[in-house]
Design an enzyme around this catalytic site. Structure first.
Site, PDB file in Angstrom:
ATOM      1  N   HIS A 116      37.970  40.497  19.870  1.00 19.57           N
ATOM      2  CA  HIS A 116      39.060  41.361  20.479  1.00 19.57           C
ATOM      3  C   HIS A 116      39.316  41.141  22.107  1.00 19.57           C
ATOM      4  CE1 HIS A 116      40.879  44.126  17.578  1.00 19.57           C
ATOM      5  NE2 HIS A 116      39.656  44.902  16.745  1.00 19.57           N
ATOM      6  N   ASP A 123      44.216  39.618  25.336  1.00 17.65           N
ATOM      7  CA  ASP A 123      45.387  39.640  24.613  1.00 17.65           C
ATOM      8  C   ASP A 123      47.261  39.442  25.443  1.00 17.65           C
ATOM      9  OD1 ASP A 123      44.236  40.174  22.321  1.00 17.65           O
ATOM     10  OD2 ASP A 123      44.488  42.509  22.831  1.00 17.65           O
TER      11      ASP A 123
END
Length: 386
Positions: free
Chosen positions: A131, A161
């Protein structure tokens, strides 16, 4: 005039986070983006209320079972009419489904095939889960977010991200589309969040090479909350303000408006040995007034000042209202498209759709005959939400 990417057709294979963000950016810029949802994501009729996921705004979707042979065939038919495709699976997944770059570009040699992963298509970590927090760790970014004497503080998931991932995927796709318009050939865009996060640190690599950034002393440098003139301060009402008075003229304005112009200690702006004590003094000073009071004193000056606002507060601030930085679509407040163009204005084409909401229309608009669409729905290769 429509947005600058008007006329380009892009297929988005459904994913989460940075992939939908990149697709949203491309749609905001005027591209026709269709989102390919999993057939299993269609759960009955389309709800009466709008979908609240703003990352899905501006595009229609079609629900396809990519594990069904006819579903794969349907996607490849769509690829023939596309300028680009973006996907966010782990390396090798698209190939195992039979819709990897080789298969897609055999049907459309000009296709730009945008790939989004955390670690990249190659490398020892490429098959591992991860992540944002992991990608920015390995990129050498997370280590430098935090205050003196404290551990690293993850900056939401904006750096890996969205900044290092979705933005770079959108940029890569646009660049490849420009190139393909000249060469007539497509190519694969390998977007890795670890790569993007690393390049976002370019200025700090420059500072390190110049000897003005200590990578081993978090929270002691100019821009990492080490300096008293570049930080956030709590006000007397528990709200916060931000100060960024780096340049001498801006620092002089800070001292003037705080009544510290004649203070000899504050005159030593760049003496880092003084920063801790000067920050303590400013902390005490800013706590003597509310945020609104400091706004009255410092807004619209060259202090380099702004109140620290929540999302809801930001949407109501006069500056953002005048610029229409936030807009309302289907009753949901959200950031407006950016950047802005003088002639080809960005427009949010539609509210976020529900999975399978446009299956029939998309397939028809992209060249599939009505009889074939009916057969695909009956076979389960595609699904349409009634």
């Amino acid at each position: 005039m429509p947005g600058p990417l008007s006329g380009h057709r892009i297929i988005e294979i459904a994913g989460i986070g940075p992939g939908p963000f990149a697709a949203m950016l491309l749609a905001d810029l005027g591209a026709e983006v269709i989102r390919v949802e999993r057939a299993g994501a269609v759960r009955g009729p389309v709800p009466d209320q709008a979908n609240g996921d703003i990352l899905l705004r501006g595009r229609r979707n079609v629900a396809i079972d990519l594990k069904h042979p006819d579903g794969v065939a349907t996607l490849l038919d769509l690829v023939e009419h596309a300028d680009a495709l973006i996907e966010g699976f782990r390396p090798g997944v698209m190939e195992r489904l039979g819709i990897g770059p080789d298969e897609c570009m055999a049907r459309n040699p000009k296709l730009v095939f945008g790939r989004m992963t955390g670690w990249g298509q190659t490398g020892p970590y490429s098959q591992a889960a991860g992540h944002d927090i992991n990608y920015i760790s390995l990129a050498g970014a997370l280590a430098h977010f935090g205050r003196r004497g404290e551990g690293p503080t993850p900056p939401l998931n904006m750096v890996g991200d969205f900044g290092g991932g979705g933005m770079f995927l959108a940029l890569g796709v646009v660049a490849a589309l420009l190139e393909s318009s000249k060469s007539g050939e497509g190519q694969v865009v390998d977007t890795a969040m670890v790569d993007g996060s690393a390049i976002l640190m370019s200025m700090f690599w420059a500072f390190k090479s110049m000897g003005i950034f200590d990578e081993n002393a978090r929270g002691t440098n100019l821009l990492d909350t080490g300096a008293h003139f570049y930080d956030v301060y709590e006000c007397g009402d528990g709200e916060y303000i931000s100060i960024g008075s780096i340049e001498p003229q801006f620092y002089a304005e800070l001292l003037r408006l705080t009544g510290l112009t004649d203070d000899e200690q504050f005159a030593k702006q760049m003496d880092s040995k003084e920063w801790v004590e000067l920050k303590e003094r400013l902390t005490e000073l800013f706590a003597t007034k509310t945020r609104d009071q400091w706004c009255e004193i410092m807004e619209h000056t060259d202090v380099c000042f702004a109140p620290v606002l929540t999302m809801s507060e930001a949407a109501e601030h006069p500056h953002n209202i005048e610029r229409q930085t936030f807009v309302e679509v289907a009753g949901v407040t959200q950031p407006a498209p950016a950047p802005r163009f003088s002639r080809t204005e960005n427009v949010i084409a539609s509210a976020p759709a529900w999975p399978g909401e446009h299956t029939r229309d998309v397939l028809a608009d992209w060249g599939l005959a009505a009889e074939r669409v009916d057969a695909l729905i009956e076979s389960g290769a595609v699904r349409h939400a009634d």
